[in-house]
Design an enzyme around this catalytic site. Structure first.
Site, PDB file in Angstrom:
ATOM      1  N   LEU A 174       4.467   3.084 -10.418  1.00  0.00           N
ATOM      2  CA  LEU A 174       3.561   3.853  -9.559  1.00  0.00           C
ATOM      3  C   LEU A 174       2.205   3.179  -9.403  1.00  0.00           C
ATOM      4  O   LEU A 174       1.653   2.637 -10.359  1.00  0.00           O
ATOM      5  CB  LEU A 174       3.379   5.261 -10.138  1.00  0.00           C
ATOM      6  CG  LEU A 174       4.670   6.068 -10.278  1.00  0.00           C
ATOM      7  CD1 LEU A 174       4.375   7.435 -10.900  1.00  0.00           C
ATOM      8  CD2 LEU A 174       5.387   6.234  -8.942  1.00  0.00           C
ATOM      9  N   HIS A 175       1.672   3.245  -8.184  1.00  0.00           N
ATOM     10  CA  HIS A 175       0.336   2.725  -7.900  1.00  0.00           C
ATOM     11  C   HIS A 175      -0.367   3.736  -6.993  1.00  0.00           C
ATOM     12  O   HIS A 175       0.210   4.789  -6.658  1.00  0.00           O
ATOM     13  CB  HIS A 175       0.408   1.328  -7.280  1.00  0.00           C
ATOM     14  CG  HIS A 175       1.304   1.238  -6.078  1.00  0.00           C
ATOM     15  ND1 HIS A 175       1.058   1.908  -4.909  1.00  0.00           N
ATOM     16  CD2 HIS A 175       2.477   0.572  -5.881  1.00  0.00           C
ATOM     17  CE1 HIS A 175       2.006   1.651  -4.030  1.00  0.00           C
ATOM     18  NE2 HIS A 175       2.904   0.852  -4.593  1.00  0.00           N
TER      19      HIS A 175
ATOM     20  N   SER B 171       4.570  -2.223  -5.308  1.00  0.00           N
ATOM     21  CA  SER B 171       5.031  -2.455  -6.689  1.00  0.00           C
ATOM     22  C   SER B 171       5.362  -3.929  -6.892  1.00  0.00           C
ATOM     23  O   SER B 171       5.346  -4.420  -8.021  1.00  0.00           O
ATOM     24  CB  SER B 171       6.271  -1.615  -6.980  1.00  0.00           C
ATOM     25  OG  SER B 171       6.022  -0.269  -6.679  1.00  0.00           O
TER      26      SER B 171
ATOM     27  N   HIS C 257       1.494   5.479  -4.119  1.00  0.00           N
ATOM     28  CA  HIS C 257       2.327   6.624  -4.496  1.00  0.00           C
ATOM     29  C   HIS C 257       1.444   7.842  -4.792  1.00  0.00           C
ATOM     30  O   HIS C 257       1.745   8.958  -4.373  1.00  0.00           O
ATOM     31  CB  HIS C 257       3.140   6.306  -5.755  1.00  0.00           C
ATOM     32  CG  HIS C 257       4.064   5.135  -5.634  1.00  0.00           C
ATOM     33  ND1 HIS C 257       3.898   3.976  -6.359  1.00  0.00           N
ATOM     34  CD2 HIS C 257       5.170   4.941  -4.870  1.00  0.00           C
ATOM     35  CE1 HIS C 257       4.863   3.126  -6.056  1.00  0.00           C
ATOM     36  NE2 HIS C 257       5.643   3.680  -5.145  1.00  0.00           N
TER      37      HIS C 257
HETATM   38  P1  AMP Z   1       8.640   2.771  -3.346  1.00  0.00           P
HETATM   39  O1  AMP Z   1       8.463   3.211  -4.762  1.00  0.00           O
HETATM   40  O2  AMP Z   1       8.139   1.400  -3.072  1.00  0.00           O
HETATM   41  O3  AMP Z   1      10.024   3.054  -2.825  1.00  0.00           O
HETATM   42  O4  AMP Z   1       7.684   3.700  -2.481  1.00  0.00           O
HETATM   43  C1  AMP Z   1       7.753   5.102  -2.562  1.00  0.00           C
HETATM   44  C2  AMP Z   1       6.940   5.696  -1.446  1.00  0.00           C
HETATM   45  O5  AMP Z   1       5.590   5.241  -1.554  1.00  0.00           O
HETATM   46  C3  AMP Z   1       7.419   5.259  -0.065  1.00  0.00           C
HETATM   47  O6  AMP Z   1       7.357   6.378   0.808  1.00  0.00           O
HETATM   48  C4  AMP Z   1       6.453   4.201   0.332  1.00  0.00           C
HETATM   49  O7  AMP Z   1       6.292   4.072   1.726  1.00  0.00           O
HETATM   50  C5  AMP Z   1       5.176   4.730  -0.312  1.00  0.00           C
HETATM   51  N1  AMP Z   1       4.219   3.646  -0.505  1.00  0.00           N
HETATM   52  C6  AMP Z   1       4.434   2.437  -1.094  1.00  0.00           C
HETATM   53  N2  AMP Z   1       3.323   1.671  -1.028  1.00  0.00           N
HETATM   54  C7  AMP Z   1       2.393   2.411  -0.378  1.00  0.00           C
HETATM   55  C8  AMP Z   1       1.028   2.168   0.006  1.00  0.00           C
HETATM   56  N3  AMP Z   1       0.414   1.023  -0.257  1.00  0.00           N
HETATM   57  N4  AMP Z   1       0.381   3.154   0.671  1.00  0.00           N
HETATM   58  C9  AMP Z   1       0.999   4.340   0.959  1.00  0.00           C
HETATM   59  N5  AMP Z   1       2.274   4.623   0.609  1.00  0.00           N
HETATM   60  C10 AMP Z   1       2.962   3.677  -0.047  1.00  0.00           C
END
Ligand code: AMP
Length: 374
Positions: free
Chosen positions: A71-72, A244, A75
């Site tokens: 998580l960042h 991530s 998220h």
């Molecule tokens: P992930 O864990 O990469 O599958 O991402 C989970 C959710 O977080 C997805 O809906 C991504 O589009 C969103 N997400 C990832 N990076 C960002 C970011 N930098 N800004 C906003 N939402 C993000």
């Protein structure tokens, strides 16, 4: 004073206190929680269903934020948005193998469960202190693959047999061009998550623009009773979209990793200046990616960074099909992907990033908003 128990027998206050403490602790230990927080950890479909049912009866709104963990702030921005608008936020953490191609980085995808738990516990305290929120993080859903694929995991190959959600042609375009199983995996796992958690609202990031279009289409085409909310992309101060996968970049490539963002910004500024044709808009982006690469290639191998541009696209915001001219009433989506190649001639002690800095594929996008003068 002696209280009466249900049968009318007198019970001592000491017994009463002990009884209440024992019952409270039994209730607490009946389910796993994230340390130092009230956030439940649910690992099975059955546990989610048991938790979910009373929320219906109480007319509580549930918001789901699907993630793959690590998580960042990107998220967290979605979780904050969900807490503002729903009574119970469920964060799913599941690295879905079906959306990784056989040659992709599934085995090395960052898994940071303990760190994620701390981040969520801290965020939940922040949400509790902020009176503007409707809800908090009620639960994390962290299933196993056998729980998510009850008939057995179908495999990651393009021709794997199994039950999939396939959305064509959109899943074949752009990201789907180089990752043919990606959106099949995403749409399949999201439909499963939606069926399990049954959220009223789901939260996705603009960062993965094609994914957000696919999720909207999934909800529309399968008539799911869900609101899709898209949160804006969270970036580092120099513009790099948080991801991530950024941990793999290391210092040298991190400095050049903003190239894609700068290229998209250059294209956007053409549109803002009035250009509507594909060639003028995309030319500005290509100039940036070519110039930066040439500049890098003129450096010594121990200093330079190399990358390959996978695509820079100007697409229709609903279909993600390429556009030759932007309709200013509708706007468009500028998006791109570049592959940062591993550094050459790594120096002793150089920060190469996690896992010794493998190739990292970065994606980003900018929405060309409909022009207000129309
Ligand atoms: P992930 O864990 O990469 O599958 O991402 C989970 C959710 O977080 C997805 O809906 C991504 O589009 C969103 N997400 C990832 N990076 C960002 C970011 N930098 N800004 C906003 N939402 C993000």
């Amino acid at each position: 004073m002696f209280a009466l128990n249900l049968r009318g027998y007198a019970i001592s206050p000491t017994f009463n206190r002990t009884f209440i403490r024992t019952m409270a602790s039994a209730r607490r230990s009946a389910y796993e929680t994230i340390p130092s927080s009230p956030i439940r950890v649910m690992r099975t479909v059955e546990a989610v269903r048991r938790w979910r049912k009373p929320q219906y009866l109480d007319h509580r709104i549930v918001g789901l934020v699907p993630t793959m963990g690590a998580l960042h702030e990107g998220h967290l921005s979605l979780i904050r948005a969900a807490a503002r608008e729903t009574h119970h936020v469920v964060v799913s953490i599941y690295v879905n193998p079906a959306q990784f191609g056989i040659k992709e980085d599934l085995a090395s995808y960052p898994v940071t469960w303990d760190e994620d738990c701390k981040v969520l516990a801290n965020l939940d305290r922040e949400l509790a202190d902020d009176g503007g929120n409707l809800g908090r993080i009620s639960a994390v859903f962290a299933p196993t693959t056998s729980e998510m694929y009850p008939s057995g995991f179908p495999g990651q190959e393009v021709d794997s047999k199994g039950s999939f959600v396939v959305m064509t042609p959109i899943s074949e375009l752009l990201e789907g061009g180089t990752r043919p199983t990606f959106f099949r995996g995403v749409a399949t796992v999201c439909l499963k998550l939606f069926n399990i958690v049954q959220p009223e609202k789901v939260y996705f990031g603009q960062k993965d623009v094609q994914q957000s279009v696919i999720i909207r289409k999934l909800v529309r085409d399968f008539t799911l009773p869900i609101d899709v909310v898209i949160g804006s992309t969270v970036r580092d101060s120099d513009g790099l979209a948080l991801s991530s996968r950024n941990v793999y970049l290391g210092e040298r490539r991190r400095k050049v990793a903003t190239t894609l963002y700068h290229a998209l910004k250059a294209a956007e500024s053409q549109y803002l200046k009035g250009a509507l044709d594909r060639e003028s808009i995309l030319k500005a982006a290509k100039t940036v990616t070519t110039d930066v690469l040439n500049q890098q290639l003129s450096l010594a191998p121990e200093e330079r960074v190399r990358y390959e541009v996978d695509y820079i696209s100007l697409a229709d915001p609903l279909s993600m099909e390429e556009m030759s001219v932007v309709d200013p009433k509708q706007g468009g989506v500028l998006s791109g992907a570049i592959k940062m190649l591993p550094v050459e001639s790594a120096q002793p002690g150089e920060d190469l990033g996690s896992n010794d800095g493998p190739a990292v594929r970065l994606i980003d996008n900018i929405i060309l908003k409909p022009s207000s003068g129309i």
